[in-house]
Write an enzyme that holds these catalytic residues in place. Structure first.
Site, PDB file in Angstrom:
ATOM      1  N   GLU A 106       4.389   1.559  -3.978  1.00 12.65           N
ATOM      2  CA  GLU A 106       4.012   1.943  -5.351  1.00 12.65           C
ATOM      3  C   GLU A 106       3.321   3.311  -5.364  1.00 12.65           C
ATOM      4  OE1 GLU A 106       4.323   1.186  -9.221  1.00 12.65           O
ATOM      5  OE2 GLU A 106       4.998  -0.194  -7.666  1.00 12.65           O
ATOM      6  N   CYS A 131      -6.500   6.467   4.194  1.00 10.31           N
ATOM      7  CA  CYS A 131      -5.125   5.940   4.149  1.00 10.31           C
ATOM      8  C   CYS A 131      -4.400   6.060   5.491  1.00 10.31           C
ATOM      9  CB  CYS A 131      -4.338   6.679   3.076  1.00 10.31           C
ATOM     10  SG  CYS A 131      -2.621   6.165   3.009  1.00 10.31           S
ATOM     11  N   GLU A 184       7.162  12.119   2.919  1.00 14.29           N
ATOM     12  CA  GLU A 184       8.089  11.569   1.910  1.00 14.29           C
ATOM     13  C   GLU A 184       8.048  12.401   0.634  1.00 14.29           C
ATOM     14  OE1 GLU A 184       7.931   6.727   2.635  1.00 14.29           O
ATOM     15  OE2 GLU A 184       6.382   7.670   1.422  1.00 14.29           O
ATOM     16  N   ALA A 190       0.832  -1.221   0.000  1.00 18.96           N
ATOM     17  CA  ALA A 190       0.000   0.000   0.000  1.00 18.96           C
ATOM     18  C   ALA A 190       0.856   1.256   0.000  1.00 18.96           C
ATOM     19  CB  ALA A 190      -0.925   0.004   1.227  1.00 18.96           C
ATOM     20  N   SER A 233       3.567   5.807  -3.205  1.00 14.93           N
ATOM     21  CA  SER A 233       4.460   6.937  -2.912  1.00 14.93           C
ATOM     22  C   SER A 233       5.375   7.225  -4.102  1.00 14.93           C
ATOM     23  CB  SER A 233       5.301   6.639  -1.662  1.00 14.93           C
ATOM     24  OG  SER A 233       4.451   6.402  -0.565  1.00 14.93           O
TER      25      SER A 233
HETATM   26  C1  HEM Z   1       1.055   8.753  -2.062  1.00 16.79           C
HETATM   27  C2  HEM Z   1       0.987   7.719  -1.303  1.00 16.79           C
HETATM   28  C3  HEM Z   1      -0.295   7.026  -0.955  1.00 16.79           C
HETATM   29  C4  HEM Z   1      -1.521   7.088  -1.545  1.00 16.79           C
HETATM   30  C5  HEM Z   1      -1.962   7.923  -2.755  1.00 16.79           C
HETATM   31  C6  HEM Z   1      -2.393   6.207  -0.796  1.00 16.79           C
HETATM   32  C7  HEM Z   1      -3.728   6.023  -1.065  1.00 16.79           C
HETATM   33  C8  HEM Z   1      -4.568   5.264  -0.298  1.00 16.79           C
HETATM   34  C9  HEM Z   1      -5.984   5.169  -0.484  1.00 16.79           C
HETATM   35  C10 HEM Z   1      -6.769   5.885  -1.585  1.00 16.79           C
HETATM   36  C11 HEM Z   1      -6.468   4.337   0.464  1.00 16.79           C
HETATM   37  C12 HEM Z   1      -7.921   3.989   0.730  1.00 16.79           C
HETATM   38  C13 HEM Z   1      -8.444   2.809  -0.009  1.00 16.79           C
HETATM   39  C14 HEM Z   1      -9.921   2.711   0.212  1.00 16.79           C
HETATM   40  O1  HEM Z   1     -10.592   3.656   0.640  1.00 16.79           O
HETATM   41  O2  HEM Z   1     -10.477   1.645  -0.090  1.00 16.79           O
HETATM   42  C15 HEM Z   1      -5.349   3.877   1.244  1.00 16.79           C
HETATM   43  C16 HEM Z   1      -5.442   2.984   2.283  1.00 16.79           C
HETATM   44  C17 HEM Z   1      -4.352   2.505   2.965  1.00 16.79           C
HETATM   45  N1  HEM Z   1      -3.067   2.966   2.891  1.00 16.79           N
HETATM   46 FE1  HEM Z   1      -2.377   4.370   1.622  1.00 16.79          FE
HETATM   47  N2  HEM Z   1      -1.659   5.616   0.203  1.00 16.79           N
HETATM   48  C18 HEM Z   1      -0.375   6.097   0.151  1.00 16.79           C
HETATM   49  C19 HEM Z   1       0.662   5.788   0.992  1.00 16.79           C
HETATM   50  C20 HEM Z   1       0.611   4.878   2.011  1.00 16.79           C
HETATM   51  C21 HEM Z   1       1.702   4.536   2.901  1.00 16.79           C
HETATM   52  C22 HEM Z   1       3.095   5.200   2.854  1.00 16.79           C
HETATM   53  C23 HEM Z   1       1.241   3.564   3.735  1.00 16.79           C
HETATM   54  C24 HEM Z   1       1.923   2.838   4.844  1.00 16.79           C
HETATM   55  C25 HEM Z   1       3.139   3.005   5.227  1.00 16.79           C
HETATM   56  C26 HEM Z   1      -0.131   3.301   3.393  1.00 16.79           C
HETATM   57  C27 HEM Z   1      -0.949   2.375   3.993  1.00 16.79           C
HETATM   58  C28 HEM Z   1      -2.288   2.219   3.753  1.00 16.79           C
HETATM   59  C29 HEM Z   1      -3.118   1.231   4.408  1.00 16.79           C
HETATM   60  C30 HEM Z   1      -2.661   0.195   5.433  1.00 16.79           C
HETATM   61  C31 HEM Z   1      -4.413   1.415   3.916  1.00 16.79           C
HETATM   62  C32 HEM Z   1      -5.662   0.616   4.282  1.00 16.79           C
HETATM   63  C33 HEM Z   1      -6.412   1.306   5.394  1.00 16.79           C
HETATM   64  C34 HEM Z   1      -7.687   0.559   5.720  1.00 16.79           C
HETATM   65  O3  HEM Z   1      -8.162  -0.251   4.912  1.00 16.79           O
HETATM   66  O4  HEM Z   1      -8.254   0.816   6.779  1.00 16.79           O
HETATM   67  N3  HEM Z   1      -0.480   4.127   2.347  1.00 16.79           N
HETATM   68  N4  HEM Z   1      -4.206   4.467   0.775  1.00 16.79           N
END
Ligand code: HEM
Length: 178
Positions: free
Chosen positions: A11, A123, A132, A8, A13
């Site tokens: 890619e 997220c 970052e 998550a 970031s």
């Molecule tokens: C530019 C970077 C990032 C973008 C655009 C992004 C985008 C997203 C989005 C759109 C979701 C929600 C998915 C949904 O609503 O179904 C999400 C969930 C999540 N993201 Fe990110 N993310 C980023 C970076 C990161 C990073 C750096 C981490 C961890 C170190 C992370 C961990 C997670 C996790 C664990 C979820 C699931 C949360 C849940 O289901 O409760 N993400 N992310």
């Protein structure tokens, strides 16, 4: 959990930095503004998340019969939420197709974007991703004032419908402005 965090967080970031640099190279006035006002790095990242978001859509399942706008959903129906499209909504954003690194300055002034989704699954890594990406882009602009695209060939994107990101972004990192 470790694999989830890696998948998550990596890619997405990478694509935020790549899409952001490309958007700035396509908008030299915005790039110069950001270079001369590094404090705009935070708002610029919000704008890049809105303008060319790394995660184009997400999915939900309706828990009850419900209506959104003119659409009716039955309990159990799958819903695809096009966040990349919502972030270009003309009813929400002024000139949504224009990259404006001051749109979110100071942060919180403008309508929120959906780059990190919304609600219970918002997220988990958003603060880390913001840190970052703003550090990467600010540092790159400072260290390479002559940053420019190093190809005239069309750029290619990863073959994914959910992730939006380049396969590569060839740039010249000349230390001095041309
Ligand atoms: C530019 C970077 C990032 C973008 C655009 C992004 C985008 C997203 C989005 C759109 C979701 C929600 C998915 C949904 O609503 O179904 C999400 C969930 C999540 N993201 Fe990110 N993310 C980023 C970076 C990161 C990073 C750096 C981490 C961890 C170190 C992370 C961990 C997670 C996790 C664990 C979820 C699931 C949360 C849940 O289901 O409760 N993400 N992310």
């Amino acid at each position: 959990i470790c694999v989830l965090l890696l998948v998550a967080g990596m890619e997405t970031s990478i694509n935020l930095v790549g899409n952001g640099i490309l958007a700035l190279l396509d908008h030299p006035d915005q790039l110069e503004l950001l270079r001369h006002q590094p404090k705009l790095a935070g708002p610029a990242i919000e704008e890049i998340l809105r303008y060319d978001t790394p995660t184009q859509f997400t999915m939900r399942v309706a828990l009850t019969d419900t209506t959104i706008g003119d659409r009716h959903f039955h309990r159990g129906d799958g819903v695809i939420v096009l966040m990349g499209s919502a972030d270009r909504d003309t009813e929400v954003f002024t000139e949504p197709d224009r990259l404006d690194v001051t749109r979110y300055a100071p942060i919180g002034r403008s309508p929120r974007h959906l780059g990190f989704s919304l609600g219970a699954h918002y997220c988990l890594g958003a603060p880390l991703a913001r840190l970052e990406a703003s550090t990467a882009i600010r540092t790159l602009l400072q260290r390479a004032p002559g940053l420019r695209l190093a190809t005239n060939e069309p750029l290619s994107y990863q073959p994914s419908i959910i992730h939006r990101g380049l396969t590569s972004l060839p740039v010249e990192l000349t230390p001095d402005a041309a």
